[in-house]
Design an enzyme around this catalytic site. Structure first.
Site, PDB file in Angstrom:
ATOM      1  N   GLU A 104      46.736  65.761  41.996  1.00  0.00           N
ATOM      2  CA  GLU A 104      46.465  65.627  43.420  1.00  0.00           C
ATOM      3  C   GLU A 104      47.798  65.566  44.174  1.00  0.00           C
ATOM      4  O   GLU A 104      48.387  64.486  44.331  1.00  0.00           O
ATOM      5  CB  GLU A 104      45.647  64.356  43.671  1.00  0.00           C
ATOM      6  CG  GLU A 104      45.241  64.178  45.119  1.00  0.00           C
ATOM      7  CD  GLU A 104      44.506  62.869  45.358  1.00  0.00           C
ATOM      8  OE1 GLU A 104      43.410  62.904  45.928  1.00  0.00           O
ATOM      9  OE2 GLU A 104      45.022  61.792  44.975  1.00  0.00           O
ATOM     10  N   TYR A 175      45.500  68.101  49.459  1.00  0.00           N
ATOM     11  CA  TYR A 175      44.728  66.892  49.766  1.00  0.00           C
ATOM     12  C   TYR A 175      44.649  66.704  51.282  1.00  0.00           C
ATOM     13  O   TYR A 175      45.617  66.321  51.930  1.00  0.00           O
ATOM     14  CB  TYR A 175      45.397  65.692  49.091  1.00  0.00           C
ATOM     15  CG  TYR A 175      44.605  64.406  49.145  1.00  0.00           C
ATOM     16  CD1 TYR A 175      43.281  64.375  49.553  1.00  0.00           C
ATOM     17  CD2 TYR A 175      45.190  63.197  48.767  1.00  0.00           C
ATOM     18  CE1 TYR A 175      42.557  63.200  49.592  1.00  0.00           C
ATOM     19  CE2 TYR A 175      44.480  62.012  48.800  1.00  0.00           C
ATOM     20  CZ  TYR A 175      43.170  62.017  49.217  1.00  0.00           C
ATOM     21  OH  TYR A 175      42.460  60.842  49.259  1.00  0.00           O
ATOM     22  N   TYR A 180      45.530  61.163  55.501  1.00  0.00           N
ATOM     23  CA  TYR A 180      46.826  61.728  55.125  1.00  0.00           C
ATOM     24  C   TYR A 180      47.108  63.015  55.913  1.00  0.00           C
ATOM     25  O   TYR A 180      46.254  63.503  56.650  1.00  0.00           O
ATOM     26  CB  TYR A 180      46.876  61.945  53.612  1.00  0.00           C
ATOM     27  CG  TYR A 180      46.724  60.640  52.834  1.00  0.00           C
ATOM     28  CD1 TYR A 180      47.468  59.517  53.195  1.00  0.00           C
ATOM     29  CD2 TYR A 180      45.832  60.517  51.770  1.00  0.00           C
ATOM     30  CE1 TYR A 180      47.338  58.307  52.503  1.00  0.00           C
ATOM     31  CE2 TYR A 180      45.696  59.308  51.072  1.00  0.00           C
ATOM     32  CZ  TYR A 180      46.450  58.217  51.448  1.00  0.00           C
ATOM     33  OH  TYR A 180      46.318  57.031  50.770  1.00  0.00           O
ATOM     34  N   ASP A 270      34.293  55.457  51.213  1.00  0.00           N
ATOM     35  CA  ASP A 270      34.451  56.390  50.090  1.00  0.00           C
ATOM     36  C   ASP A 270      34.233  55.667  48.769  1.00  0.00           C
ATOM     37  O   ASP A 270      33.569  56.168  47.870  1.00  0.00           O
ATOM     38  CB  ASP A 270      35.858  56.984  50.130  1.00  0.00           C
ATOM     39  CG  ASP A 270      36.027  58.094  49.122  1.00  0.00           C
ATOM     40  OD1 ASP A 270      35.312  59.103  49.263  1.00  0.00           O
ATOM     41  OD2 ASP A 270      36.838  57.951  48.204  1.00  0.00           O
ATOM     42  N   ARG A 302      29.677  56.919  42.395  1.00  0.00           N
ATOM     43  CA  ARG A 302      29.513  55.850  41.383  1.00  0.00           C
ATOM     44  C   ARG A 302      28.350  56.168  40.455  1.00  0.00           C
ATOM     45  O   ARG A 302      27.503  55.332  40.175  1.00  0.00           O
ATOM     46  CB  ARG A 302      29.362  54.491  42.071  1.00  0.00           C
ATOM     47  CG  ARG A 302      29.769  53.323  41.189  1.00  0.00           C
ATOM     48  CD  ARG A 302      29.966  52.042  41.980  1.00  0.00           C
ATOM     49  NE  ARG A 302      28.908  51.748  42.909  1.00  0.00           N
ATOM     50  CZ  ARG A 302      27.713  51.262  42.574  1.00  0.00           C
ATOM     51  NH1 ARG A 302      27.434  51.006  41.321  1.00  0.00           N
ATOM     52  NH2 ARG A 302      26.807  51.018  43.499  1.00  0.00           N
ATOM     53  N   ARG A 325      35.403  55.278  39.437  1.00  0.00           N
ATOM     54  CA  ARG A 325      35.007  53.991  38.853  1.00  0.00           C
ATOM     55  C   ARG A 325      34.207  54.111  37.551  1.00  0.00           C
ATOM     56  O   ARG A 325      34.527  53.415  36.579  1.00  0.00           O
ATOM     57  CB  ARG A 325      34.266  53.161  39.912  1.00  0.00           C
ATOM     58  CG  ARG A 325      35.202  52.667  41.009  1.00  0.00           C
ATOM     59  CD  ARG A 325      34.464  51.988  42.140  1.00  0.00           C
ATOM     60  NE  ARG A 325      33.661  52.925  42.911  1.00  0.00           N
ATOM     61  CZ  ARG A 325      32.861  52.580  43.896  1.00  0.00           C
ATOM     62  NH1 ARG A 325      32.742  51.306  44.232  1.00  0.00           N
ATOM     63  NH2 ARG A 325      32.181  53.484  44.567  1.00  0.00           N
ATOM     64  N   CYS A 348      29.640  50.844  35.467  1.00  0.00           N
ATOM     65  CA  CYS A 348      30.403  50.233  36.555  1.00  0.00           C
ATOM     66  C   CYS A 348      29.464  49.334  37.362  1.00  0.00           C
ATOM     67  O   CYS A 348      28.326  49.693  37.622  1.00  0.00           O
ATOM     68  CB  CYS A 348      30.949  51.362  37.430  1.00  0.00           C
ATOM     69  SG  CYS A 348      31.564  50.811  39.020  1.00  0.00           S
ATOM     70  N   ASP A 650      37.141  30.862  32.298  1.00  0.00           N
ATOM     71  CA  ASP A 650      37.275  29.831  33.326  1.00  0.00           C
ATOM     72  C   ASP A 650      37.603  28.469  32.737  1.00  0.00           C
ATOM     73  O   ASP A 650      38.161  27.615  33.427  1.00  0.00           O
ATOM     74  CB  ASP A 650      35.986  29.752  34.147  1.00  0.00           C
ATOM     75  CG  ASP A 650      35.784  30.991  34.997  1.00  0.00           C
ATOM     76  OD1 ASP A 650      36.788  31.613  35.373  1.00  0.00           O
ATOM     77  OD2 ASP A 650      34.622  31.339  35.272  1.00  0.00           O
TER      78      ASP A 650
HETATM   79  P1  ADP Z   1      33.234  32.191  32.092  1.00  0.00           P
HETATM   80  O1  ADP Z   1      33.253  32.956  33.385  1.00  0.00           O
HETATM   81  O2  ADP Z   1      34.570  31.671  31.704  1.00  0.00           O
HETATM   82  O3  ADP Z   1      32.549  32.912  31.001  1.00  0.00           O
HETATM   83  P2  ADP Z   1      30.865  30.667  32.920  1.00  0.00           P
HETATM   84  O4  ADP Z   1      30.885  29.468  33.785  1.00  0.00           O
HETATM   85  O5  ADP Z   1      30.313  31.923  33.459  1.00  0.00           O
HETATM   86  O6  ADP Z   1      32.372  30.860  32.386  1.00  0.00           O
HETATM   87  O7  ADP Z   1      30.060  30.330  31.593  1.00  0.00           O
HETATM   88  C1  ADP Z   1      30.221  29.120  30.884  1.00  0.00           C
HETATM   89  C2  ADP Z   1      28.938  28.854  30.093  1.00  0.00           C
HETATM   90  O8  ADP Z   1      29.178  27.768  29.194  1.00  0.00           O
HETATM   91  C3  ADP Z   1      27.743  28.439  30.937  1.00  0.00           C
HETATM   92  O9  ADP Z   1      26.653  29.282  30.639  1.00  0.00           O
HETATM   93  C4  ADP Z   1      27.435  26.983  30.487  1.00  0.00           C
HETATM   94  O10 ADP Z   1      26.051  26.709  30.491  1.00  0.00           O
HETATM   95  C5  ADP Z   1      27.996  26.981  29.077  1.00  0.00           C
HETATM   96  N1  ADP Z   1      28.375  25.650  28.580  1.00  0.00           N
HETATM   97  C6  ADP Z   1      29.167  24.730  29.219  1.00  0.00           C
HETATM   98  N2  ADP Z   1      29.329  23.632  28.421  1.00  0.00           N
HETATM   99  C7  ADP Z   1      28.657  23.867  27.266  1.00  0.00           C
HETATM  100  C8  ADP Z   1      28.457  23.123  26.050  1.00  0.00           C
HETATM  101  N3  ADP Z   1      29.013  21.937  25.873  1.00  0.00           N
HETATM  102  N4  ADP Z   1      27.696  23.684  25.087  1.00  0.00           N
HETATM  103  C9  ADP Z   1      27.153  24.914  25.241  1.00  0.00           C
HETATM  104  N5  ADP Z   1      27.319  25.656  26.361  1.00  0.00           N
HETATM  105  C10 ADP Z   1      28.050  25.145  27.360  1.00  0.00           C
HETATM  106 FE1  SF4 Z   2      35.897  49.085  39.341  1.00  0.00          FE
HETATM  107 FE2  SF4 Z   2      35.272  48.277  36.916  1.00  0.00          FE
HETATM  108 FE3  SF4 Z   2      34.266  46.985  39.035  1.00  0.00          FE
HETATM  109 FE4  SF4 Z   2      33.447  49.417  38.425  1.00  0.00          FE
HETATM  110  S1  SF4 Z   2      33.195  47.582  37.187  1.00  0.00           S
HETATM  111  S2  SF4 Z   2      34.021  48.711  40.435  1.00  0.00           S
HETATM  112  S3  SF4 Z   2      35.295  50.375  37.632  1.00  0.00           S
HETATM  113  S4  SF4 Z   2      36.405  47.109  38.423  1.00  0.00           S
END
Ligand code: ADP
Ligand code: SF4
Length: 690
Positions: A104, A175, A180, A270, A302, A325, A348, A650
């Site tokens: 491109e 393009y 652009y 887009d 998509r 995507r 996606c 998390d």
């Molecule tokens: P991540 O995005 O990091 O995967 P989430 O919050 O989406 O985290 O998922 C964490 C999962 O862990 C939830 O489904 C919750 O119910 C589960 N969980 C938390 N504590 C316990 C535990 N002690 N035993 C079993 N499962 C657990």
């Molecule tokens: Fe982009 Fe992946 Fe989200 Fe699809 S799933 S929108 S490709 S980041």
């Protein structure tokens, strides 16, 4: 398995000028954050798509001349012989798998600021693009192009096309889209010229025709010449000679390019997020093109469903199924259809985290595909993974995105994996979030992993299983992975822009409370300093059941970060149509007696709002108590035969779903790996200093 004959049409070759694509799967140009500074990463990323069966694999935007410099956004260049060598890595890689390589070629005109090259930007009439998006703002305005500038532009395009041919490309683009330079000639807002390049549609289109002609001459019959054009604005403009100016433009150029690559005009339309647009959203704008030209037409939307793709072809909308995507989320999408494995397609979800990586100027990331961009750097392949390096068993606690991705990758490596989930339903945060307005397709993160895991006999998922530390010790797996997620905090926000000041009370909620079934009484105030989707989506959600929802944020916009994922304009529209009142640049300082006190973020001026229920969407903290308890006594772990306790997702560091999936995947890849092989390789530009 054999291919479903219904999809045979997708595997027909398509002639594009002098070259032939082996099938109708076309990975369109899209920014991937890997500039010429990362040529090996970029080549491997595109090679994986070619290996996955795409008939054509294109670059992102490639500048033809230093007067088109989009820094700090990650654009590529084709300015000298080093650049030719850098792109040749990609064409060789793509050709190894029988795909065509497209480039491109791009000139940004008045939409770029030339921050690095410090050349005045060029535009047809000196008109600047004055964006509201902070990434695109600047204080350099363009020069009005004179006749010499036009002549030079044509020479730059021709020279870049010759370089593209030398680099091994099969399809070379002009393009004329997305604000652009050639697009700026097409629209009268940008183009006030009174010479042969301004005024009538025929005049405004002249530069595009000339660019196509010089490109054709430069490639000398060796490459196809493609035109990428945005048609949304033009289609909205009536024409005296045709149904719209878009019809007139396409008719004027109908047989000039070898391929029409048609798209919309701005990134949020887009590359529309699934929260606000369904698969195939371009069709109402681009559906006429094939009726006007005999040349092949490629477009995007998509597309992840082979039936939708077949429908586009059979109904005469497209000849080639374009994808950015869907080719990121699953580089092996064509192969899976070819092998009758459509249920394996990692679809996606339309979250646009990939786009946010471009705005962040970093290599592409994807919520669904943690391996994207890591093909060369970490040696990750989307379909292959190293076998287990030990016979140890793994217990994963928590079946959210991190736990499920980790279980899948470890299961594929051959480990014995048990997943314990406290709830009866797996999915973690997705259990709740996919029920919120517009987020249903995010459920694909869960659905795909669930489907794949069901086929692995070495992975067992135990639902309704809230594990304690002592139970984990009793189970005695070799490795314990804590994937217990995070919780939202009842914290306010200080003028130093950090969460501070706990606010407890029966009428103070977090998203966790709403997920658990709490129903706040009106008037409700959503207080958002998380800045991503949760605040606005909860406002929309609550506005469906109560009257009187306000949204307060210390930022300047609702869901301020969502400008990076193309969602922000539509979030504002969605909040307005849901009747949600917005209070930006406002900090909550107190909540008592049915009243919320706000301070202006910059002036501290005080205002008050009636409020019965406050929902705080701000800080999140890891659920790491289990990890802390287990690691407190190393002797007990050793006695139980547990050799490692780790955290992922998390539970390690709260973030968006993309980070949780990546974290789970990385853990699985690196378990039992030789520590010397960890980390990532550093790419380097192919540059000879002169
Ligand atoms: P991540 O995005 O990091 O995967 P989430 O919050 O989406 O985290 O998922 C964490 C999962 O862990 C939830 O489904 C919750 O119910 C589960 N969980 C938390 N504590 C316990 C535990 N002690 N035993 C079993 N499962 C657990
Ligand atoms: Fe982009 Fe992946 Fe989200 Fe699809 S799933 S929108 S490709 S980041």
């Amino acid at each position: 398995m054999a291919r479903n004959p219904r999809y045979d049409i997708l595997f027909e070759p398509v002639k594009i000028g002098p070259v032939t694509a082996r099938n109708r799967f076309y990975a369109v140009p899209h920014a991937a954050g890997m500039t010429n500074a990362m040529p090996r990463m970029r080549a491997a990323f595109r090679e994986t798509k070619a290996e996955g069966g795409w008939g054509v694999v294109c670059t992102g935007y490639v500048s033809i001349h230093p007067s088109s410099d989009d820094a700090p956004l990650p654009f590529a260049t084709l300015w000298d012989e080093d650049d030719v060598r850098s792109h040749a890595l990609m064409t060789e890689a793509v050709h190894r798998h029988g795909a065509l390589a497209g480039i491109e070629l791009w000139h940004g005109g008045g939409s770029v600021m030339n921050r690095t090259t410090r050349t005045p930007p060029l535009s047809p009439s000196g008109t600047a693009w004055m964006a509201t998006h902070v990434n695109f703002m600047g204080n350099q305005r363009p020069k009005m192009m004179d006749v010499d500038d036009i002549r030079e532009l044509l020479a730059w395009q021709a020279e870049a096309a010759r370089k593209a041919r030398r680099a091994g490309f099969d399809i070379v683009y002009v393009y004329a889209g997305m604000g652009y330079l050639p697009y700026e000639f097409l629209l009268p807002e940008w183009n006030h010229r009174t010479d042969a390049y301004g005024g009538s549609v025929a005049n405004r289109v002249r530069i595009v025709r000339e660019l196509l002609e010089v490109t054709r001459e430069a490639v000398a019959g060796q490459c196809a010449v493609a035109l990428r054009i945005s048609l949304e604005e033009l289609r909205a403009r009536p024409s005296e000679r045709a149904e719209s100016e878009a019809h007139e433009v396409v008719a004027l150029l109908a047989e000039v390019p070898d391929l029409w690559d048609v798209k919309l005009d701005s990134s949020p339309t887009d590359c529309a997020p699934s929260r606000f647009a369904a698969e195939g959203s371009h069709e109402p704008i681009i559906d006429f093109v094939k009726k006007v030209t005999r040349k092949p037409v490629v477009g995007v939307g998509r597309f992840t469903s082979p039936d939708a793709m077949v429908g586009q072809i059979r109904r005469g909308v497209l000849d080639l199924i374009g994808a950015a995507r869907p080719s990121i989320a699953d580089p092996f999408l064509p192969r899976k259809i070819d092998e009758g494995r459509e249920q394996d397609i990692r679809e996606c979800i339309g979250c646009n985290i990939c786009i946010s990586s471009w705005h962040d100027s970093v290599p592409v990331r994807c919520t669904q595909n943690p391996t994207i961009g890591e093909e060369w750097r970490r040696g990750w392949h989307p379909e292959r993974i190293a076998p287990a390096a030990s016979s140890g068993s793994v217990l994963i606690v928590g079946a959210g995105p991190a736990g499920l991705e980790c279980a899948l990758a470890l299961g594929r490596r051959g480990y014995d994996v048990s997943v314990a989930e406290a709830e009866e339903e797996i999915g973690g945060r997705l259990r709740f979030e996919t029920r919120l307005p517009g987020l249903a397709s995010w459920g694909r993160v869960l659905d795909w992993r669930r489907g794949q895991l069901e086929r692995l006999s070495n992975v067992a998922i135990y639902r309704g299983n809230l594990l304690t530390a002592s139970e984990i010790l009793e189970l005695g797996n070799t490795h314990v992975v804590i994937a217990t997620g995070a919780r939202w905090a009842r914290l306010l926000y200080s003028p130093l822009e950090v969460p501070a000041g706990r606010l407890e009370g029966p009428h103070v909620f977090t998203p966790d409370d709403i997920a658990a079934g709490a129903r706040p009484d009106a008037p409700v105030v959503i207080y958002d300093f998380d800045n991503y989707y949760m605040g606005s989506v909860l406002a929309e959600h609550l506005a469906r059941s109560v009257t009187g929802v306000s949204y307060v944020t210390p930022a300047g916009h609702a869901s301020a970060w969502a400008i990076m994922s193309n969602e922000q304009p539509q979030i504002h529209r969605a909040l307005a149509s849901a009747g949600v009142t917005l209070h930006t640049l406002s900090r909550v300082t107190a909540f008592a007696d049915g009243e919320l006190t706000l301070a202006h973020q910059f002036t501290n001026a005080v205002t008050r709002l009636p409020c019965r229920s406050l929902v705080i969407i701000g800080a999140r903290f890891a659920n790491d108590a289990l990890h802390a308890e287990l690691t407190r006594e190393p002797a007990a772990l050793a006695a139980a035969g547990i050799s490692s306790v780790s955290r992922i997702g998390d539970a390690l560091a709260p973030g968006a779903i993309v980070h949780a999936v990546y974290s789970g995947h990385r853990f699985a890849r690196e378990l039992d790996a030789d520590p010397a092989s960890l980390g990532h390789r550093r790419d380097a530009p192919l540059a000879r200093l002169s």
